[in-house]
Write an enzyme that holds these catalytic residues in place. Structure first.
Site, PDB file in Angstrom:
ATOM      1  CB  SER A 130      43.692 -26.667 -53.147  1.00 39.88           C
ATOM      2  OG  SER A 130      43.705 -25.508 -53.967  1.00 39.88           O
ATOM      3  CE1 TYR A 143      40.372 -24.060 -49.919  1.00 35.51           C
ATOM      4  CE2 TYR A 143      42.146 -23.318 -51.360  1.00 35.51           C
ATOM      5  CZ  TYR A 143      41.084 -24.162 -51.094  1.00 35.51           C
ATOM      6  OH  TYR A 143      40.732 -25.117 -52.020  1.00 35.51           O
TER       7      TYR A 143
END
Length: 248
Positions: A130, A143
């Protein structure tokens, strides 16, 4: 093989590969998502599996090998958003869950895939990271930490497996136009005490193209990396992010 292929980015990739004539086998933790995917893509293989569970991953690979007869491409797509909260409000169990799904799943799948990829002669591993794997992300520390780790895993595997002519690259999507992205934006807006519209405007204000990334654009990147044109790329981070500069 594509983990978490029943919806979102995973499903978009499954569709893209299937449309190009590839034989595809997906896993997902959701039986309903798998059923919908199989209905939309007749002929693909599908298996209910928790990608963070070693036994489930082994069973998925057994089923996939029987269906495919070999393996050329592994896409490690399984991931969860995790909590949106200050670090002092995130419990160890929440942290561990994010690391298990976002990082350990990739280790488990690669470990199963490497023998077959070595036999392929054109093995390709694509790990989903990401832009949170290159940028700080306040209130989303588990995350972000997991996605930075995916980048390290990718670059290390590229060196380790290069002698077998296995390419290993990471795709770093930005703000994708998906249901999960919308949910994350809503949660972040609540945590920051602003409206969803204000949060989205703040996010897209830091994106050069001032828009979200369409799912097919992420899938097209995976197709390129798995194609003959992508054979000389390894250990790279492909930022499919519309030019995002900061995560808020």
């Amino acid at each position: 093989m594509i983990s978490a292929g029943g919806s979102g980015i995973g499903l978009a990739m499954a569709q893209a590969f299937a449309q190009r004539g590839a034989r595809v086998h997906i896993s997902d933790i959701s039986p309903a998502a798998l059923a919908a995917a199989r209905s939309a893509l007749p002929g693909i293989g599908a298996c209910v599996a928790d990608a963070s569970d070693p036994g489930a991953v082994a069973s998925w690979f057994d089923a996939a090998h029987a269906h495919l007869g070999g393996l050329d491409v592994l896409v490690n797509n399984a991931g969860i958003a995790g909590p949106t909260a200050a670090i002092t409000d995130i419990g160890p169990a929440q942290w561990d869950e994010v690391m298990a799904v976002n990082l350990r799943s990739q280790y488990l799948c690669v470990r199963q895939a490497v023998p077959a990829l070595r036999r392929s002669g054109r093995g390709t591993i694509i790990n989903l990271s990401s832009v949170a794997g290159r940028l700080g992300y306040p209130l989303r520390t588990p995350y972000a930490a997991s996605k930075w780790a995916v980048v390290g895993l990718t670059q290390s595997l590229a060196l380790e497996l290069g002698g077998d002519d296995i390419t290993v690259n990471a795709i770093l999507p930005g703000i994708v136009d998906s249901e999960r992205s919308r949910t994350v934006t809503e949660t972040k807006a609540r945590a920051r005490g602003v409206s969803v519209a204000e949060q989205e405007a703040l996010i897209l204000g830091n994106v050069a193209l001032h828009r979200k990334v369409p799912l097919p654009d992420v899938a097209a990147t995976a197709l390129f990396l798995a194609s003959p044109a992508g054979r000389s790329f390894t250990g790279q981070n492909f930022n499919v992010c519309a030019g995002i500069q900061t995560l808020i």
